[in-house]
Design an enzyme around this catalytic site. Structure first.
Site, PDB file in Angstrom:
ATOM      1  N   HIS A  39      26.579  28.086  72.824  1.00 45.27           N
ATOM      2  CA  HIS A  39      25.124  28.276  72.810  1.00 45.27           C
ATOM      3  C   HIS A  39      24.422  26.964  73.130  1.00 45.27           C
ATOM      4  CE1 HIS A  39      21.122  29.500  71.586  1.00 45.27           C
ATOM      5  NE2 HIS A  39      21.565  30.716  71.811  1.00 45.27           N
ATOM      6  N   ASP A  82      26.097  37.730  71.502  1.00 41.80           N
ATOM      7  CA  ASP A  82      26.717  38.733  72.368  1.00 41.80           C
ATOM      8  C   ASP A  82      28.154  39.071  71.979  1.00 41.80           C
ATOM      9  OD1 ASP A  82      24.491  39.010  74.148  1.00 41.80           O
ATOM     10  OD2 ASP A  82      24.946  36.983  74.813  1.00 41.80           O
TER      11      ASP A  82
HETATM   12  N1  COA Z   1      33.702  29.496  77.633  1.00 42.27           N
HETATM   13  C1  COA Z   1      34.385  28.433  78.063  1.00 42.27           C
HETATM   14  N2  COA Z   1      33.868  27.207  78.163  1.00 42.27           N
HETATM   15  C2  COA Z   1      32.572  27.058  77.816  1.00 42.27           C
HETATM   16  C3  COA Z   1      31.807  28.120  77.356  1.00 42.27           C
HETATM   17  C4  COA Z   1      32.409  29.377  77.260  1.00 42.27           C
HETATM   18  N3  COA Z   1      31.740  30.438  76.827  1.00 42.27           N
HETATM   19  N4  COA Z   1      30.565  27.686  77.079  1.00 42.27           N
HETATM   20  C5  COA Z   1      30.559  26.388  77.368  1.00 42.27           C
HETATM   21  N5  COA Z   1      31.776  26.013  77.823  1.00 42.27           N
HETATM   22  C6  COA Z   1      32.157  24.689  78.239  1.00 42.27           C
HETATM   23  C7  COA Z   1      31.669  24.424  79.653  1.00 42.27           C
HETATM   24  O1  COA Z   1      32.578  24.853  80.623  1.00 42.27           O
HETATM   25  C8  COA Z   1      31.483  22.931  79.620  1.00 42.27           C
HETATM   26  O2  COA Z   1      32.742  22.336  79.737  1.00 42.27           O
HETATM   27  P1  COA Z   1      32.913  20.969  80.553  1.00 42.27           P
HETATM   28  O3  COA Z   1      32.083  19.973  79.784  1.00 42.27           O
HETATM   29  O4  COA Z   1      34.374  20.738  80.503  1.00 42.27           O
HETATM   30  O5  COA Z   1      32.374  21.240  81.918  1.00 42.27           O
HETATM   31  C9  COA Z   1      30.963  22.683  78.219  1.00 42.27           C
HETATM   32  O6  COA Z   1      31.507  23.747  77.422  1.00 42.27           O
HETATM   33  C10 COA Z   1      29.456  22.677  78.152  1.00 42.27           C
HETATM   34  O7  COA Z   1      28.992  23.872  78.737  1.00 42.27           O
HETATM   35  P2  COA Z   1      27.504  24.095  79.269  1.00 42.27           P
HETATM   36  O8  COA Z   1      27.412  25.421  79.948  1.00 42.27           O
HETATM   37  O9  COA Z   1      27.026  22.915  80.036  1.00 42.27           O
HETATM   38  O10 COA Z   1      26.748  24.077  77.882  1.00 42.27           O
HETATM   39  P3  COA Z   1      25.380  24.679  77.553  1.00 42.27           P
HETATM   40  O11 COA Z   1      25.001  24.187  76.216  1.00 42.27           O
HETATM   41  O12 COA Z   1      24.421  24.506  78.654  1.00 42.27           O
HETATM   42  O13 COA Z   1      25.822  26.211  77.509  1.00 42.27           O
HETATM   43  C11 COA Z   1      25.749  28.485  77.486  1.00 42.27           C
HETATM   44  C12 COA Z   1      25.249  27.213  76.834  1.00 42.27           C
HETATM   45  C13 COA Z   1      25.318  29.666  76.603  1.00 42.27           C
HETATM   46  C14 COA Z   1      25.095  28.656  78.880  1.00 42.27           C
HETATM   47  C15 COA Z   1      27.285  28.461  77.648  1.00 42.27           C
HETATM   48  O14 COA Z   1      27.898  28.246  76.401  1.00 42.27           O
HETATM   49  C16 COA Z   1      27.811  29.720  78.286  1.00 42.27           C
HETATM   50  O15 COA Z   1      27.782  29.848  79.527  1.00 42.27           O
HETATM   51  N6  COA Z   1      28.311  30.679  77.458  1.00 42.27           N
HETATM   52  C17 COA Z   1      28.783  31.927  77.995  1.00 42.27           C
HETATM   53  C18 COA Z   1      27.611  32.810  78.360  1.00 42.27           C
HETATM   54  C19 COA Z   1      26.937  33.421  77.155  1.00 42.27           C
HETATM   55  O16 COA Z   1      27.590  33.872  76.242  1.00 42.27           O
HETATM   56  N7  COA Z   1      25.596  33.426  77.186  1.00 42.27           N
HETATM   57  C20 COA Z   1      24.794  34.022  76.148  1.00 42.27           C
HETATM   58  C21 COA Z   1      24.076  32.985  75.362  1.00 42.27           C
HETATM   59  S1  COA Z   1      23.285  33.690  73.951  1.00 42.27           S
END
Ligand code: COA
Length: 385
Positions: free
Chosen positions: A271, A322
């Site tokens: 998140h 989710d």
């Molecule tokens: N599965 C695997 N790896 C994940 C992950 C997941 N669900 N969520 C984050 N990571 C990893 C990323 O690949 C990244 O790794 P890296 O540093 O090696 O590149 C790191 O964790 C940071 O991810 P990032 O997307 O930049 O963090 P964020 O804080 O911007 O992400 C989300 C928040 C929600 C966008 C992200 O966790 C995600 O895409 N989750 C899955 C989608 C989801 O469930 N969305 C609903 C949100 S309520």
């Protein structure tokens, strides 16, 4: 300010992370404490003691309703459940077999846009008129989504029952029979849990559009577009697809290792704000477990629980809203591609609360970009390029 902006890339907050872009009293997320509040009330109290209709009043008015006020809201919602017949025809028209490749979210967005044509108050941005528009939108989202589901399966569209609440009515219209009481209760709480989440992507989108003093429908349609993406509202469908692909609790370990080695994300985890347990996941985990026990099939709960343990161990990532809503909806017999429209049935309350707030104290939202392109490029006439 312009100078600072030109000066360095560090002035850019990628993805606007940590930037305070609006003042709001609708809701607050405390990512460190894992706390979510709506107008000051803790989500745990609302999830265990309240109803979605009561939460709608709370979000729009800043306090819980008195009994007469709640009755009045329920009466107004019920009076708006039904769709104009032209909209019903439109839904049938776009849901014929040839158009079945569309996502229900696309159909919802299209139908909401058409609905604006039937709302004479849509351009009146006063609070009184906006509350009426918000009431109509909130009342009609479930009717639209259920009608899309029926029409695309070649089934008769079921008229809403004014005596039912939003959650029960939705399940009734979708299935064509009165739902199980526990299912209706779980959906009601799921709607409470997803109603608002501060400046998430779709709510921010709604505020940006409302900030131009565009009408509420335009703001909501834009928000629907933002919600449809897999990184936001689309994650609940995506995680269910993963659960179905895994299919066996003994395959979770291999699946996750393989996915992570390929840098694939496991939807439903991680998140942007919560650094600890997402308080919404606490309730949905409980529901997923109980749903599995009641329906005599705990497989989807168990796969999600194992995913949770492995994601914590491997990436220190926790389930978000989710992760467990997917298996909960699946056990209720809801088709996968309706999970995001259900999110919208809930979040329309938060979007409209934020739009009301934006209209009440409006300022055009217009940030700046750090320009990283070339400058002083000479213009070369077309024949000389
Ligand atoms: N599965 C695997 N790896 C994940 C992950 C997941 N669900 N969520 C984050 N990571 C990893 C990323 O690949 C990244 O790794 P890296 O540093 O090696 O590149 C790191 O964790 C940071 O991810 P990032 O997307 O930049 O963090 P964020 O804080 O911007 O992400 C989300 C928040 C929600 C966008 C992200 O966790 C995600 O895409 N989750 C899955 C989608 C989801 O469930 N969305 C609903 C949100 S309520």
């Amino acid at each position: 300010m312009d100078k600072a902006k030109q000066g360095s890339a560090s002035a850019v907050a990628t993805g606007l992370r940590g930037v305070i872009a609006a003042s709001s009293s609708v809701g607050d997320v405390n990512g460190e404490k894992g706390e979510l509040i709506y107008q000051g009330l803790n989500i745990h109290d609302l999830a265990t003691k309240s109803t979605f209709e009561e939460v709608v009043f709370l979000l729009w008015n800043g306090r819980l309703p008195k009994r007469a006020e709640l009755d009045e809201l329920k009466k107004n919602l019920a009076a708006s459940y039904e769709l104009p017949w032209q909209i019903v025809e439109l839904i049938k028209g776009i849901c014929v077999r040839v158009a079945r490749h569309f996502e229900p979210m696309d159909a919802l967005r299209t139908v909401v846009s058409a609905l604006a044509m039937f709302d004479e108050e849509s351009r009146d941005l006063s609070r009184a008129a906006s509350i009426r528009v918000a009431t109509r939108l909130t009342a009609r989202f479930p009717t639209i989504v259920a009608a899309i589901e029926r029409a695309r399966n070649g089934l008769d569209i079921i008229a809403p029952k004014p005596e039912l609440n939003i959650a029960t009515n939705f399940l009734y219209m979708m299935k064509g029979e009165m739902p199980d009481e526990f299912d209706a209760h779980v959906l009601d709480v799921a709607l409470i849990l997803q109603a608002d989440h501060e400046l998430n992507a779709s709510t921010f989108t709604a505020r940006v559009v409302a900030g131009t003093l565009a009408d509420m429908y335009s703001a909501v349609i834009a928000a629907l577009g933002a919600l449809s993406g897999p990184l936001h509202g689309g994650a609940n469908t995506a995680i269910m697809k993963i659960l179905l692909e895994i299919d066996d609790v003994d395959r979770v370990e291999d699946y996750v290792k393989d996915a992570l080695s390929k840098k694939k994300k496991i939807m439903g985890f991680g998140h942007a704000v919560y650094k600890t347990e997402d308080p919404r996941a606490t309730h949905l985990r409980r529901f997923s477990k109980e749903m599995g026990e009641r329906k005599g099939n705990s497989k989807w709960y168990e796969i999600t629980a194992k995913l949770e343990a492995i994601m914590k161990r491997e990436k220190n990532l926790l389930p978000n809203v989710d992760a467990y809503s997917a298996s909960t909806y699946y056990m209720m017999g809801i088709p996968l591609d309706l999970y995001t429209p259900i999110f919208a049935i809930s979040r329309i309350s938060g979007w409209t609360a934020h739009i009301l707030e934006q209209y009440a104290d409006n300022k055009l939202i217009r940030p700046r970009a750090e320009y990283v392109g070339p400058r002083d490029v000479p213009y070369v006439p077309i024949d000389e390029r």
